[in-house]
Design a protein around this motif. Sequence first.
Motif, PDB file in Angstrom:
ATOM      1  N   ILE A 179      -3.307  -4.618 -10.263  1.00 40.05           N
ATOM      2  CA  ILE A 179      -2.116  -4.082 -10.933  1.00 40.05           C
ATOM      3  C   ILE A 179      -2.523  -3.171 -12.092  1.00 40.05           C
ATOM      4  CG2 ILE A 179      -0.138  -4.677 -12.384  1.00 40.05           C
ATOM      5  CD1 ILE A 179       0.255  -7.151 -10.606  1.00 40.05           C
ATOM      6  N   PHE A 180      -3.422  -3.629 -12.928  1.00 39.87           N
ATOM      7  CA  PHE A 180      -3.828  -2.848 -14.094  1.00 39.87           C
ATOM      8  C   PHE A 180      -4.660  -1.634 -13.687  1.00 39.87           C
ATOM      9  CE2 PHE A 180      -6.185  -2.841 -18.385  1.00 39.87           C
ATOM     10  CZ  PHE A 180      -5.211  -2.042 -18.958  1.00 39.87           C
ATOM     11  N   GLU A 200       0.826  -1.195   0.000  1.00 37.95           N
ATOM     12  CA  GLU A 200       0.000   0.000   0.000  1.00 37.95           C
ATOM     13  C   GLU A 200       0.869   1.257   0.000  1.00 37.95           C
ATOM     14  OE1 GLU A 200      -3.089   0.178   2.842  1.00 37.95           O
ATOM     15  OE2 GLU A 200      -4.156  -1.521   1.954  1.00 37.95           O
ATOM     16  N   ALA A 201       0.285   2.316  -0.515  1.00 35.95           N
ATOM     17  CA  ALA A 201       0.983   3.601  -0.555  1.00 35.95           C
ATOM     18  C   ALA A 201       1.098   4.188   0.846  1.00 35.95           C
ATOM     19  CB  ALA A 201       0.230   4.574  -1.453  1.00 35.95           C
ATOM     20  N   LEU A 202       2.160   4.965   1.076  1.00 34.69           N
ATOM     21  CA  LEU A 202       2.278   5.678   2.343  1.00 34.69           C
ATOM     22  C   LEU A 202       1.092   6.609   2.526  1.00 34.69           C
ATOM     23  CD1 LEU A 202       3.987   6.422   4.853  1.00 34.69           C
ATOM     24  CD2 LEU A 202       5.005   8.239   3.462  1.00 34.69           C
ATOM     25  N   GLY A 203       0.700   7.323   1.454  1.00 35.13           N
ATOM     26  CA  GLY A 203      -0.506   8.117   1.557  1.00 35.13           C
ATOM     27  C   GLY A 203      -0.436   9.494   0.941  1.00 35.13           C
ATOM     28  N   TRP A 204      -1.404  10.309   1.333  1.00 29.26           N
ATOM     29  CA  TRP A 204      -1.665  11.624   0.757  1.00 29.26           C
ATOM     30  C   TRP A 204      -1.342  12.722   1.769  1.00 29.26           C
ATOM     31  CZ3 TRP A 204      -3.877  12.051  -4.212  1.00 29.26           C
ATOM     32  CH2 TRP A 204      -4.289  10.836  -4.779  1.00 29.26           C
ATOM     33  N   PHE A 205      -0.705  13.803   1.276  1.00 27.99           N
ATOM     34  CA  PHE A 205      -0.251  14.863   2.165  1.00 27.99           C
ATOM     35  C   PHE A 205      -0.565  16.233   1.571  1.00 27.99           C
ATOM     36  CE2 PHE A 205       2.036  11.108   3.244  1.00 27.99           C
ATOM     37  CZ  PHE A 205       2.227  11.171   4.620  1.00 27.99           C
ATOM     38  N   PRO A 206      -0.768  17.239   2.442  1.00 26.98           N
ATOM     39  CA  PRO A 206      -1.095  18.577   1.941  1.00 26.98           C
ATOM     40  C   PRO A 206       0.101  19.293   1.332  1.00 26.98           C
ATOM     41  CG  PRO A 206      -0.933  18.593   4.341  1.00 26.98           C
ATOM     42  CD  PRO A 206      -0.851  17.151   3.913  1.00 26.98           C
ATOM     43  N   GLU A 207       1.292  18.960   1.816  1.00 28.67           N
ATOM     44  CA  GLU A 207       2.540  19.519   1.312  1.00 28.67           C
ATOM     45  C   GLU A 207       3.587  18.408   1.289  1.00 28.67           C
ATOM     46  OE1 GLU A 207       2.846  22.490   0.130  1.00 28.67           O
ATOM     47  OE2 GLU A 207       0.941  23.355   0.843  1.00 28.67           O
ATOM     48  N   ILE A 267      -8.519  15.813  10.037  1.00 30.17           N
ATOM     49  CA  ILE A 267      -7.202  15.222   9.804  1.00 30.17           C
ATOM     50  C   ILE A 267      -6.520  16.009   8.693  1.00 30.17           C
ATOM     51  CG2 ILE A 267      -7.767  12.881  10.600  1.00 30.17           C
ATOM     52  CD1 ILE A 267      -8.214  12.101   7.667  1.00 30.17           C
ATOM     53  N   ASP A 268      -5.205  15.903   8.637  1.00 28.56           N
ATOM     54  CA  ASP A 268      -4.429  16.655   7.648  1.00 28.56           C
ATOM     55  C   ASP A 268      -3.956  15.808   6.482  1.00 28.56           C
ATOM     56  OD1 ASP A 268      -4.327  19.021   9.405  1.00 28.56           O
ATOM     57  OD2 ASP A 268      -3.031  17.755  10.636  1.00 28.56           O
ATOM     58  N   ALA A 269      -3.720  14.525   6.723  1.00 27.98           N
ATOM     59  CA  ALA A 269      -3.159  13.611   5.727  1.00 27.98           C
ATOM     60  C   ALA A 269      -3.812  12.246   5.933  1.00 27.98           C
ATOM     61  CB  ALA A 269      -1.642  13.518   5.881  1.00 27.98           C
ATOM     62  N   ALA A 270      -3.648  11.365   4.958  1.00 23.15           N
ATOM     63  CA  ALA A 270      -4.355  10.089   5.069  1.00 23.15           C
ATOM     64  C   ALA A 270      -3.759   9.025   4.177  1.00 23.15           C
ATOM     65  CB  ALA A 270      -5.838  10.269   4.705  1.00 23.15           C
ATOM     66  N   GLU A 271      -3.980   7.783   4.570  1.00 25.66           N
ATOM     67  CA  GLU A 271      -3.742   6.650   3.689  1.00 25.66           C
ATOM     68  C   GLU A 271      -5.006   5.812   3.661  1.00 25.66           C
ATOM     69  OE1 GLU A 271      -3.123   2.914   4.280  1.00 25.66           O
ATOM     70  OE2 GLU A 271      -4.498   3.446   5.893  1.00 25.66           O
ATOM     71  N   TRP A 272      -5.217   5.135   2.536  1.00 27.75           N
ATOM     72  CA  TRP A 272      -6.267   4.120   2.468  1.00 27.75           C
ATOM     73  C   TRP A 272      -5.694   2.866   1.847  1.00 27.75           C
ATOM     74  CZ3 TRP A 272     -10.306   2.287   4.618  1.00 27.75           C
ATOM     75  CH2 TRP A 272     -11.102   1.337   3.966  1.00 27.75           C
ATOM     76  N   CYS A 273      -5.296   2.956   0.590  1.00 27.72           N
ATOM     77  CA  CYS A 273      -4.743   1.762  -0.050  1.00 27.72           C
ATOM     78  C   CYS A 273      -3.776   2.120  -1.160  1.00 27.72           C
ATOM     79  CB  CYS A 273      -5.865   0.873  -0.595  1.00 27.72           C
ATOM     80  SG  CYS A 273      -5.263  -0.580  -1.495  1.00 27.72           S
ATOM     81  N   CYS A 274      -4.346   2.269  -2.345  1.00 22.28           N
ATOM     82  CA  CYS A 274      -3.577   2.323  -3.579  1.00 22.28           C
ATOM     83  C   CYS A 274      -4.271   3.300  -4.530  1.00 22.28           C
ATOM     84  CB  CYS A 274      -3.503   0.922  -4.197  1.00 22.28           C
ATOM     85  SG  CYS A 274      -3.217  -0.402  -2.983  1.00 22.28           S
ATOM     86  N   PRO A 275      -3.652   3.627  -5.665  1.00 18.52           N
ATOM     87  CA  PRO A 275      -4.215   4.682  -6.520  1.00 18.52           C
ATOM     88  C   PRO A 275      -5.682   4.506  -6.892  1.00 18.52           C
ATOM     89  CG  PRO A 275      -1.990   4.189  -7.210  1.00 18.52           C
ATOM     90  CD  PRO A 275      -2.317   3.189  -6.140  1.00 18.52           C
ATOM     91  N   LYS A 276      -6.108   3.304  -7.300  1.00 15.55           N
ATOM     92  CA  LYS A 276      -7.504   3.155  -7.730  1.00 15.55           C
ATOM     93  C   LYS A 276      -8.489   3.315  -6.576  1.00 15.55           C
ATOM     94  CE  LYS A 276     -11.164   2.199 -10.186  1.00 15.55           C
ATOM     95  NZ  LYS A 276     -11.371   0.907 -10.835  1.00 15.55           N
ATOM     96  N   ALA A 327      -5.225   4.229 -12.801  1.00 16.17           N
ATOM     97  CA  ALA A 327      -5.615   5.296 -11.868  1.00 16.17           C
ATOM     98  C   ALA A 327      -4.459   6.247 -11.603  1.00 16.17           C
ATOM     99  CB  ALA A 327      -6.109   4.685 -10.562  1.00 16.17           C
ATOM    100  N   LEU A 328      -3.237   5.706 -11.430  1.00 15.00           N
ATOM    101  CA  LEU A 328      -2.083   6.560 -11.164  1.00 15.00           C
ATOM    102  C   LEU A 328      -1.818   7.480 -12.355  1.00 15.00           C
ATOM    103  CD1 LEU A 328       0.179   7.270  -9.191  1.00 15.00           C
ATOM    104  CD2 LEU A 328       1.590   5.533 -10.300  1.00 15.00           C
ATOM    105  N   LYS A 329      -1.950   6.943 -13.551  1.00 12.92           N
ATOM    106  CA  LYS A 329      -1.766   7.750 -14.771  1.00 12.92           C
ATOM    107  C   LYS A 329      -2.794   8.885 -14.816  1.00 12.92           C
ATOM    108  CE  LYS A 329      -0.880   6.908 -19.704  1.00 12.92           C
ATOM    109  NZ  LYS A 329      -1.584   8.042 -20.311  1.00 12.92           N
ATOM    110  N   ASP A 330      -4.024   8.561 -14.473  1.00 15.45           N
ATOM    111  CA  ASP A 330      -5.082   9.571 -14.476  1.00 15.45           C
ATOM    112  C   ASP A 330      -4.843  10.632 -13.401  1.00 15.45           C
ATOM    113  OD1 ASP A 330      -7.785  10.613 -15.186  1.00 15.45           O
ATOM    114  OD2 ASP A 330      -8.257   9.945 -13.147  1.00 15.45           O
TER     115      ASP A 330
END
Length: 364
Positions: A280-281, A154-161, A209-218, A286-289
């Motif tokens: 995977i696909f 899984e991705a580390l996550g999303w951040f504001p900066e 909250i300021d930042a978050a993780e859930w899973c993966c790009p899609k 999703a990451l490309k988008d």
Amino acid sequence: MFNLKTVAVGVTALALTASAALAQTVIRVQSVIPAQADEVHMLQEFANDVEALTGGSVKFEILPAGAVVGVRETLDAVDSGLIEGGFAWTHYWGGKHPAANLFGAPIAGAGVGLDNIAFLSWFQYGGGKELYDRLWDEMGVNVKGFMLQPVGPEALGWFPEPIASMDDFRKLRFRAPPGMVGKAYSDIGVAAVAMGGGDILPALEKGTIDAAEWCCPKPDSVFGFQKVLKHYYLQGLHQVVVNADLYINGDVYDGLTDGEKKALEVAANASLSKAMSYRIFENGKALKDLTENHGVQLHDTPTDYFSEYMNAAQASLEAAAADNAFFAEVWQSQKDFAEIAVPFWAGAQTSNANLGKAFADSLK
């Protein structure tokens, strides 16, 4: 010409057909996530496979989160028979038994480098399934579990900066998974907040909250995190593998025929592979988008994250093993497997990972 024997055969066939229809088992499965989530899409594929394999004698009805009970009551509702089935990540029930963490989301790859494919090897051929089948008795619930969707890393996550170090990370309130995984974040000074997937975007929008993780790009993009946050870090260590599972009430499962039980097993094994292939696909698209159409910027995770998180994970694993015999047995099984499999698997992946990264870099 009227033929009494032909009529008798026809009546018998109709009776058997009617009997089969009456014998249909409908299993209502409440998910812990909304119906539009990718995991539910793959759960429905599993349900379709079971229905086809049983000729319709077993049918699943997939219910969204909160349809009958709250997310946190899902497993208890299956145990009591209030609903016939549930769908969640088994580490959600780490409060019932710490070993649930080692099956749902073994923190930092169980500290021994188990990715989703290596975990699957342990589960199917290294003794993991036998231990998984024992988990429910250890937990004290009347449940039959099926592992369906091994995802990761899984991705580390999303951040504001952008974050340059753990010092930057520690300034933020961060949605993290429940259980041992989230506790390790707290142990290294991150203000970790556990919440369901559907609650994350509203919490980000409100500033809870300021930042978050859930899973993966899609799955992340389905929840819409890109609407609020634009800085994305793919390399995470907290959930190198995370498994979504189906739970069926034990009495309902025992009431199935041997053939129906085999159909569930076959469909579950198929789901393990199909879920990885699908992700995977879908994550690639999703990451490309996200990067091309939504202004999302990819960053490399700060190097001090890996050492700090791994140290916290190791300490947490050792403490749980010292405190609970079944946890220690499961973790030892994973370590014994890793001693044999990980040197090969990690080494074999290195060349492909380097080639893949070179190709990815050439696209920039």
